[in-house]
Design a protein around this motif. Structure first.
Motif, PDB file in Angstrom:
ATOM      1  N   LEU A 193      19.737  -3.876 -14.601  1.00  0.00           N
ATOM      2  CA  LEU A 193      21.046  -4.144 -15.231  1.00  0.00           C
ATOM      3  C   LEU A 193      20.739  -5.208 -16.301  1.00  0.00           C
ATOM      4  O   LEU A 193      20.351  -6.207 -16.188  1.00  0.00           O
ATOM      5  CB  LEU A 193      21.898  -4.637 -14.166  1.00  0.00           C
ATOM      6  CG  LEU A 193      22.003  -3.917 -13.069  1.00  0.00           C
ATOM      7  CD1 LEU A 193      23.244  -4.364 -12.004  1.00  0.00           C
ATOM      8  CD2 LEU A 193      22.849  -2.630 -13.300  1.00  0.00           C
ATOM      9  N   VAL A 207      22.496   0.001 -18.115  1.00  0.00           N
ATOM     10  CA  VAL A 207      21.353   0.072 -17.228  1.00  0.00           C
ATOM     11  C   VAL A 207      20.372   0.539 -18.005  1.00  0.00           C
ATOM     12  O   VAL A 207      20.188   1.487 -18.975  1.00  0.00           O
ATOM     13  CB  VAL A 207      21.538   1.288 -16.090  1.00  0.00           C
ATOM     14  CG1 VAL A 207      20.652   1.652 -15.343  1.00  0.00           C
ATOM     15  CG2 VAL A 207      22.951   0.819 -15.358  1.00  0.00           C
ATOM     16  N   PHE A 211      27.156   0.411 -15.387  1.00  0.00           N
ATOM     17  CA  PHE A 211      26.672   1.014 -14.153  1.00  0.00           C
ATOM     18  C   PHE A 211      27.622   2.218 -13.797  1.00  0.00           C
ATOM     19  O   PHE A 211      27.129   3.345 -13.266  1.00  0.00           O
ATOM     20  CB  PHE A 211      26.912  -0.315 -13.175  1.00  0.00           C
ATOM     21  CG  PHE A 211      26.196   0.380 -12.021  1.00  0.00           C
ATOM     22  CD1 PHE A 211      24.908   0.526 -11.557  1.00  0.00           C
ATOM     23  CD2 PHE A 211      26.877   0.622 -10.951  1.00  0.00           C
ATOM     24  CE1 PHE A 211      24.428   0.776 -10.579  1.00  0.00           C
ATOM     25  CE2 PHE A 211      26.453   0.972  -9.383  1.00  0.00           C
ATOM     26  CZ  PHE A 211      25.189   1.229  -9.488  1.00  0.00           C
ATOM     27  N   PHE A 264      26.166   5.297 -15.451  1.00  0.00           N
ATOM     28  CA  PHE A 264      24.975   5.542 -14.949  1.00  0.00           C
ATOM     29  C   PHE A 264      25.304   6.566 -13.576  1.00  0.00           C
ATOM     30  O   PHE A 264      24.648   7.598 -13.431  1.00  0.00           O
ATOM     31  CB  PHE A 264      23.952   4.381 -14.567  1.00  0.00           C
ATOM     32  CG  PHE A 264      22.890   4.797 -13.794  1.00  0.00           C
ATOM     33  CD1 PHE A 264      21.782   5.137 -14.201  1.00  0.00           C
ATOM     34  CD2 PHE A 264      22.765   4.467 -12.305  1.00  0.00           C
ATOM     35  CE1 PHE A 264      20.689   5.568 -13.615  1.00  0.00           C
ATOM     36  CE2 PHE A 264      21.696   4.445 -11.865  1.00  0.00           C
ATOM     37  CZ  PHE A 264      20.563   4.889 -12.349  1.00  0.00           C
TER      38      PHE A 264
END
Length: 74
Positions: A27, A40, A57, A60
């Motif tokens: 991260l 990410v 995130f 992702f």
């Protein structure tokens, strides 16, 4: 980014996702700082190279797919 810079950056700007290989999932807070939404990234510790996988995130997770050959039967 050179390996020495990565270890320093990792202490303050990245949160690693543990793996048992030379690669790290991260991260990455470098762009927005500790109060921002991290991207990410995938990092190769031997080559000192990183690749941005997603802008955040949520993107992702939403981009994850399952290989049909690996699906478990319900």
């Amino acid at each position: 980014m050179p390996p020495s810079d990565v270890s320093r950056a990792a202490e303050h700007e990245m949160c690693d996702i543990p793996t048992a290989a030379r690669f790290l999932g991260l991260l990455d807070y470098r762009e927005y700082g500790p109060g921002g939404e991290p991207s990410v990234a995938w990092f190769d510790t031997e080559l000192g190279q990183d690749l941005r996988l997603a802008r955040d995130f949520r993107a992702f997770v939403e981009g994850l797919t399952c290989d049909p050959g690996d699906e478990m039967p319900l």
